[in-house]
Design an enzyme around this catalytic site. Structure first.
Site, PDB file in Angstrom:
ATOM      1  CB  ALA A   3      43.066  40.081  43.843  1.00 16.76           C
ATOM      2  CG  ASP A   4      44.995  41.611  49.250  1.00 15.36           C
ATOM      3  OD1 ASP A   4      45.329  40.535  49.770  1.00 15.36           O
ATOM      4  OD2 ASP A   4      45.814  42.449  48.836  1.00 15.36           O
ATOM      5  N   GLY A  29      50.602  41.707  50.417  1.00 19.61           N
ATOM      6  CA  GLY A  29      51.978  41.225  50.570  1.00 19.61           C
ATOM      7  C   GLY A  29      53.006  42.336  50.382  1.00 19.61           C
ATOM      8  CD  GLU A  89      51.477  42.546  43.909  1.00 18.82           C
ATOM      9  OE1 GLU A  89      51.719  41.525  44.558  1.00 18.82           O
ATOM     10  OE2 GLU A  89      50.548  43.314  44.193  1.00 18.82           O
TER      11      GLU A  89
END
Ligand code: 5RP
Length: 229
Positions: free
Chosen positions: A83-84, A97, A103
């Site tokens: 996760a960001d 990404g 996802e």
């Protein structure tokens, strides 16, 4: 400890949730790359993986792990992804990404979603990381204007993601807008609203599809966060 070492710790912890002989859902990114390396080293291997990107598929195959198309499986016991950003309720920003659409598709197949990340990804409110939105190219300018006008009380500046000076093309043949300046206090409402906009393929808010468990690599060890989903 480096950020990469913390990512590797989280990936190692996720291995305990993998059942040998099963097909596992595999996300995308540098944290997941550690997970793929560890999966390949299992004494009793998995049957294979459903991958969320061409990049992860290439790594899985290079590691000797069979890959299955998402349409070949009815359900997965487990999906593991990075996760960001992760907020206190387990809502996430993902898509750094550019793999956010696949996802979400693979996550939707899984009964359990485990997020693996280093501790820097935990935030009080989503939005410091520019929000990735996969869009149909002809809709990009209009969607950018809509973010500038505001959604759910948050306004943002959308920038077309480039690669080598050209618009980045996703695995699905689309573009990515990265939206900065947002402060997303109601991720569920925000995700629902942006999902309705014509030309939006996927918004990188994972609020409707939160992870049940987040394994965070910290200098003190792996912290397990459990979210009621
Ligand atoms: C890819 C993603 C990644 O999970 C996210 O960007 C985190 O990446 P990393 O593990 O490299 O920090 O959503 O689309």
């Amino acid at each position: 400890m480096t950020q990469d070492a913390l990512k590797a710790m989280a990936a190692q912890a996720a291995l305990e949730y993998v059942t040998p002989g099963e097909i596992v859902g595999v996300g995308t990114g540098s944290t997941v790359n550690h997970f793929i390396r560890l999966l390949a080293g299992m004494k009793v291997p998995v049957k294979g993986a459903v991958s969320s990107s061409d990049a992860s598929t290439a790594l899985l195959r290079a590691a000797g792990i069979a890959t299955f198309d998402a349409s070949e499986v009815q359900a997965l016991a487990l999906y593991v992804d990075g996760a960001d950003e992760i907020d206190p309720r387990g809502c996430m920003i993902k898509g750094g990404g550019a793999a956010l659409t696949r996802e979400k598709i693979v996550a939707a197949l899984a009964r359990r979603f485990i997020c693996i990340a280093d501790a820097s990804k935990r935030v009080p409110v989503l939005g410091n990381f520019p929000l990735p939105v996969e869009v149909i190219p002809m809709a990009a300018s209009r969607i950018a204007r809509q973010f500038a006008a505001g959604v759910c009380g948050a306004q943002g500046q959308a920038t077309l993601r480039l690669k080598n000076g050209q618009p980045l093309i996703t695995d699905n043949g689309q573009h990515i807008l990265d939206v900065s300046g947002l402060r997303i206090t109601d991720p569920l409402a925000f995700e629902s609203a942006v999902n309705q906009w014509p030309g939006v393929v996927t918004v990188g808010i994972f609020a409707h599809q939160r992870a049940q468990i987040c394994l965070l690599g910290t200098p003190q060890g792996v912290q397990t966060l459990r979210f009621d989903v």
